[in-house]
Design an enzyme around this catalytic site. Sequence first.
Site, PDB file in Angstrom:
ATOM      1  CG  ASP A  14      -2.111   0.951   1.007  1.00 40.30           C
ATOM      2  OD1 ASP A  14      -2.062   1.758   0.055  1.00 40.30           O
ATOM      3  OD2 ASP A  14      -3.074   0.900   1.790  1.00 40.30           O
TER       4      ASP A  14
HETATM    5  C1  BGC Z   1      -4.890   3.446   0.195  1.00 40.17           C
HETATM    6  C2  BGC Z   1      -4.986   2.447  -0.938  1.00 40.17           C
HETATM    7  C3  BGC Z   1      -4.847   3.167  -2.250  1.00 40.17           C
HETATM    8  C4  BGC Z   1      -3.527   3.916  -2.273  1.00 40.17           C
HETATM    9  C5  BGC Z   1      -3.267   4.674  -3.556  1.00 40.17           C
HETATM   10  C6  BGC Z   1      -3.648   4.321   0.068  1.00 40.17           C
HETATM   11  O1  BGC Z   1      -3.675   5.370   0.972  1.00 40.17           O
HETATM   12  O2  BGC Z   1      -4.891   2.772   1.420  1.00 40.17           O
HETATM   13  O3  BGC Z   1      -6.213   1.767  -0.859  1.00 40.17           O
HETATM   14  O4  BGC Z   1      -4.942   2.268  -3.312  1.00 40.17           O
HETATM   15  O5  BGC Z   1      -3.531   4.857  -1.212  1.00 40.17           O
HETATM   16  O6  BGC Z   1      -4.021   5.824  -3.618  1.00 40.17           O
END
Ligand code: BGC
Length: 814
Positions: free
Chosen positions: A297
């Site tokens: 993530d």
């Molecule tokens: C989130 C993810 C997301 C990623 C990209 C993160 O803060 O937890 O679900 O895909 O950001 O934006």
Amino acid sequence: MLILPVVIFAQTSSNKNISLPQLGKNSLKDIVSAMTLEEKAKLVVGMGFRMPAAPPANNRRDSTTRRDTSRTAAPRFQADPDADKIPEKVPGAAGRTHAIPRLGIPSITVSDGPAGVRISPIRNGDSSKTYYATAFPVATLLASSWDTALVRKVGVAFGHEIHEYGVDIILGPALNIHRNPLGGRNFEYYSEDPLIAGSMTAAIVNGIQSNGVGTSIKHYAANNQETNRNSINTIISERALREIYLKGFEIAVKKSHPWTVMSSYNKINGTYTSERPDLITTILRNEWGFKGLVMTDWFGGHDPVAQMKAGNDLLMPGTPNQTKAIIEAVNKGDLDIKQLDLNVERILNIILLSPEFKKYKYSGKPDLVKDAQVSRMAAAEGMILLKNDNSALPLKNVKKIALFGNTSYDIIAGGTGSGEVNKAYTVSLLQGLKNGGFETDQALQDNYEQYLRAEKAKRPRPRFFMLPPPISELAIATDQLANEADKTDIAIITIGRNAGEGADRKLDNDFYLSSQEKELIKNVADAYHAKNKKLIVVLNIGGVIETASWRDGVDGILLAWQPGLEAGNAITDILSGKVNPSGKLATTFPMDYKDDPTAKNFPGKELVKDTATSPRPAFGGRPAEVIYEEGVYVGYRYYNTFKVKPAYPFGYGLSYTNFSYGKLSLSSPQFNGKLKATLTVTNSGKTAGKEVVELYVGAPGIKLDKPAEELKAFAKTRLLQPGQSQTLNFVIDAADLASFDTNSSSWVAEAGKYTVKAGTSSENIKQTVTFHLAKEIVTEKDSKQVAPQVDISELKSDKTAFIYELNNFGITTK
Ligand code: BGC
């Protein structure tokens, strides 16, 4: 113009580097051996943090939408200079990988998120060409359809937009479990039940990937809260982890082969998920056979070298420091080059599948009109009729409607954060009713619109992930209400809730209705009931709220969830009876928050003593831990086993018609590896409709503690005309009966008597039948992985449970 990067790449690779191995033409082995260490270390680290949320490297602001400027990356996240040098292929996408043109390796683009393609809708201030995407209904609504064929259809439309906007991999679907009603991202997730979560994920992944684009199922694993999400240590038993929190991922991996998996921010049993080889290599790859790549993530985890070793191949969005650390570790002998080569190979394998590698000439013009119809249809299929006294719905002999509640005029299509979609419009309920041929009261509309404009103007600009404070309900004087009740045939109140990434929901004015909302419901009900007219409440919410204290005062409740951009039209389809509601709850509505088995362990406790001198960082959070003491008793597994009555049970939902259930029969009264269950459902009412049949199994539970029943299969009928029947078949195999036995690290189906229960909800069982399993079956032998380091006083369904229940009242709910 759109294909410019491809053209540049083609020239570079074909002219200059003719003698070098080229991706797709030579073997991966040849490509990897031609790569320098620096190239390898760049490939496994993304190209920087131009996520929609974050400013570009030089901290310029890219303000294409309100949310784009509201998620700001913390300064410790240094940017990759490449990110600023190389123009983004898809502005507003969440990230991309480094290209290595000399070897024919293109950069691939990933974009959020689960409910639609999240990209900048306007580029370089030029609004003559826009890039809006369809906001599909949120995952919780899709799951409430209990219809995997429908969810696959949504995936096909969604995947088409991903493809036509030039994105290679979508960062979704998200399938974490609804462990607690306050989970801030629950709207992005499907259910409290892993079979539903896994089946819905598989369905949408299959639909999306049928377009030749990839998915990233997320967040692996046990990412069930937003409070301290980057630091929380989730302490959890092996059994609960495997049966509840991993099961959905296992189903999705086996049934849909997602291209990628995204590891989560949290730790499990002491270590970041992205740094756990047992979670990512042993379980995901070796046990389940996952063949794709695992990415972190955004800024997740801590140690890039540990992440490589764990099998977390791609670090997103990527920082030059991570690349540096990986190069140093190889040079020092701390990271085996063979491990890095493996991570690289897995990324290359996915790049080979990508539209970018195939030089797909995307149009930038998906058929948004067609997709909006898919969104509307899916939305209506997942809405749930919670209450319908004296057939208050569908609307009959109703010409003029009094529309109350801020949200009726300002509907919520979906949640916030990376799960929000930049859509061109959202149809309000007001507009939807008008489109459906209903008249609404103009004076009321004027009042609300004026009020909302004034209140919005006063609101502070949102910062970071924070949602602006909700606008309190407009108070309407008693005489005006009496007047409305004279002028109109029925009243509708919409109650709205929003939430999203970065914060969990609150109890006051969120899980519980605010005093203004309760007052509005009571006053409107009094005014309309005095004139023998009805009141319907529409819930435009992304997560569970309290209903028990106010539901008796209203005639009907429609749970519309957050239904995507066609919201008002889809709600009107149900209210008018154009569509007969067939959605069922995939998550329990408790009578009160304190009844929830996780209430005393949510969101865990912070381990920092002096919080005054330790401010909460924007990213990261304070050290904290949460203990999943409820074990496998999440949602209905708890309510049914411990006989705690919920407001609306798992699986519940009404229809405008009735269904009768024929006898439930089994292929054999003895279990011999597989059983077929068969049941005929008949529409015994007067309106065409669809029924969801839920098949629960109750196990002997002698050797292994077992919930009273668990969902093992489900099916939805086609649209049955009055009097029509459909026979549904379900298959139960040995793995469906098995539980994870921690002592032997194996999945065991105990010998004894099992009960199969076919229900219209988990509480309303219509037919039961039993079978015997003569001899215990070990369905799978695994090994001890991701074990907790401390003892967990886990809930069991024996008498200790009742002590647990008595202890479960520590929360002040007011
Ligand atoms: C989130 C993810 C997301 C990623 C990209 C993160 O803060 O937890 O679900 O895909 O950001 O934006």
